[in-house]
Design a protein around this motif. Sequence first.
Motif, short mmCIF file in Angstrom:
data_model
loop_
_atom_site.label_atom_id
_atom_site.label_comp_id
_atom_site.label_asym_id
_atom_site.label_seq_id
_atom_site.Cartn_x
_atom_site.Cartn_y
_atom_site.Cartn_z
N THR A 36 -13.59 42.17 1.89
CA THR A 36 -12.18 41.93 2.46
C THR A 36 -11.38 40.71 1.99
O THR A 36 -11.94 39.68 1.74
CB THR A 36 -11.88 41.94 4.10
OG1 THR A 36 -12.31 43.30 4.66
CG2 THR A 36 -10.60 41.61 4.50
N VAL A 37 -10.23 41.10 1.38
CA VAL A 37 -9.55 39.92 0.76
C VAL A 37 -8.17 39.68 1.73
O VAL A 37 -7.46 40.73 2.16
CB VAL A 37 -8.80 40.54 -0.53
CG1 VAL A 37 -7.96 39.24 -1.23
CG2 VAL A 37 -9.84 40.88 -1.46
N ALA B 51 -1.72 43.40 -3.11
CA ALA B 51 -2.21 44.37 -2.27
C ALA B 51 -1.94 45.91 -2.84
O ALA B 51 -2.94 46.63 -2.52
CB ALA B 51 -1.15 44.26 -1.09
N LEU C 133 -5.23 46.41 -5.01
CA LEU C 133 -6.59 46.31 -4.11
C LEU C 133 -6.38 47.79 -3.34
O LEU C 133 -7.39 48.56 -3.38
CB LEU C 133 -6.60 45.22 -3.06
CG LEU C 133 -6.56 43.93 -3.70
CD1 LEU C 133 -6.65 42.89 -2.52
CD2 LEU C 133 -7.99 43.81 -4.60
N HIS D 27 -8.13 45.01 2.58
CA HIS D 27 -7.55 43.74 2.62
C HIS D 27 -6.57 43.58 3.64
O HIS D 27 -6.23 44.66 4.58
CB HIS D 27 -6.57 43.49 1.44
CG HIS D 27 -5.31 44.69 1.13
ND1 HIS D 27 -5.82 45.86 0.75
CD2 HIS D 27 -4.36 44.65 1.43
CE1 HIS D 27 -4.60 46.44 0.85
NE2 HIS D 27 -3.72 45.76 1.00
N ARG D 28 -5.74 42.40 4.06
CA ARG D 28 -4.87 42.33 5.08
C ARG D 28 -3.61 41.32 4.09
O ARG D 28 -4.07 40.26 3.52
CB ARG D 28 -5.18 41.56 6.20
CG ARG D 28 -5.94 42.11 6.95
CD ARG D 28 -6.71 41.62 8.45
NE ARG D 28 -5.13 41.27 9.28
CZ ARG D 28 -5.39 40.81 10.26
NH1 ARG D 28 -6.56 40.37 11.04
NH2 ARG D 28 -4.27 40.52 11.10
N ALA E 61 -12.78 36.75 5.73
CA ALA E 61 -12.92 37.63 4.67
C ALA E 61 -13.50 37.04 3.53
O ALA E 61 -14.06 35.85 3.53
CB ALA E 61 -11.34 37.49 4.25
#
Length: 506
Positions: A16-17, A30, A33, A40-41, A169
């Motif tokens: 996760t990024v 974003a 990705l 990701h968030r 993350a």
Amino acid sequence: MPEATSGSISEAAAGTVLIAGAGPAGLVLALELSRRGVPHRLVEAADAPFPGSKGKGLQPRTQEVFDDLGVIEAIHAKGSPYPPMTTWENGEPGPDWEMMTRGEPTPNTPYAEPWLLPQSRTQEVLRDRLRELGGRVEFGVRLKEFEQDEGGVTAELTGPSGTSERVRASYLVAADGGRSTVRAALGTPFTGETVDPTPMLTADMEMEGLPRTHWHTWNSHPGGVVAMCPLPHSNLFQTYVRFEAGDPDPAPEAVRRLVAERTGLQPGKVHWASAFRTRAAMAERFREGRVFLTGDAAHIHSPAGGQGLNTSIQDAYNLGWKLAAVIQRDAPDALLDSYEAERLPVAAGVLGLSTRIHRGGTTGPLSGHRGPDNHQLGLGYRESPLSVERREGLEERALRAGDRAPDAPCKDARTGETRRLFDVFRGTHFTLLGVGDVELPVVGGALATSVKAYRVGGPTPDLLDPEGYAARAYGERGFFLIRPDGYVGVASGDLADVLGYWGVGG
């Protein structure tokens, strides 16, 4: 956003990024990705999207990025070409003049001029595209603090209701602006200079009766210059006001009175305003372990020349595919080191260009000329560890590894339909071009999902080059591996050099 107590840690999927900041850089990262399926968030401290025009010029190279991201049609539909300039004297507009060098599209360069689009609309287009890909922005979520270790980053987020959440993350990317919380927490030096001590104000405001065919300037008022650029598909003008004495007041009524006094016109409603002094600064490092700085968190510019937003977008475009390669394909960590190796020198050069334009104008940043260097088409990574040039005896102007890969109109060898090189580059893959009388291997195994191969010309082509544009851009014969971000990774006459690249480039 899921609620959690300050003592809990939300379990994140491996790889996760966490992206802090949903401006242009955060949104492009974003998107990069999302289209690769990397979890990701994207969190944004502000409660709502940015409302102003601010960075309104999209350079040709950025338009190529947006072509690849699938948003260029929306970008063009919501914007317009830049209008010519006119200077007012004694209550009357003067003759037209041009602030920038204009050009015509060519087979190798489909976007030849900057495109006028308010930053708020650019971000709207990017958010819409992100939603199409299943992503979203979490507004009102602030990154409060973080710590990193060998395995990842643990961050504390504060939500709109004041609840705290600790998240884990693999990587954290700071896209949180010139006053970056992440950069400050890292202690990364952010060194620079005051480009111009004279304060300025920018505002988006209504101006009834002022022709929208021109960018208008008033240079003779002793208080300072005023410039008003019409924002497309609206009744708004982006207004710059320079203060030779005193300090700006961004309150709407104060802005209206000031503009009326200096122009003799009667302004309407002020939708957004901000005061600033022009600085240029850059972080000494763009990577600290598992934390990366991008966009304004890594560098801030004079608005002269329209470089800041564009450089930010291209930071994210450079970083996105590299994070995905490391997370999804176990590419070496050295690939992530190349982000700083490539983008820091580019940012330093662009920073100098913006400052020179600002200081070169007779009335500040509003009058310096913008030439082809502003288009960012000539920026590249020849000195990068990811650029492998194996040919000798090249002419001075020949395409080299590290350069932007040119477009060219070709024909599909089976159907005869026009197919541009940008069409075959578009997407998340590497592209292997075999130009001229060469043979390409069948790409199979693990590489099949990340590399697409095309023979251009020669006895058994995939793409025909009837007008010779591809041959003139790339040479009569050779192998070219094009990176996912549209730069030449390998240029060689020997296929073995391309096959050996995967230990370095992904």
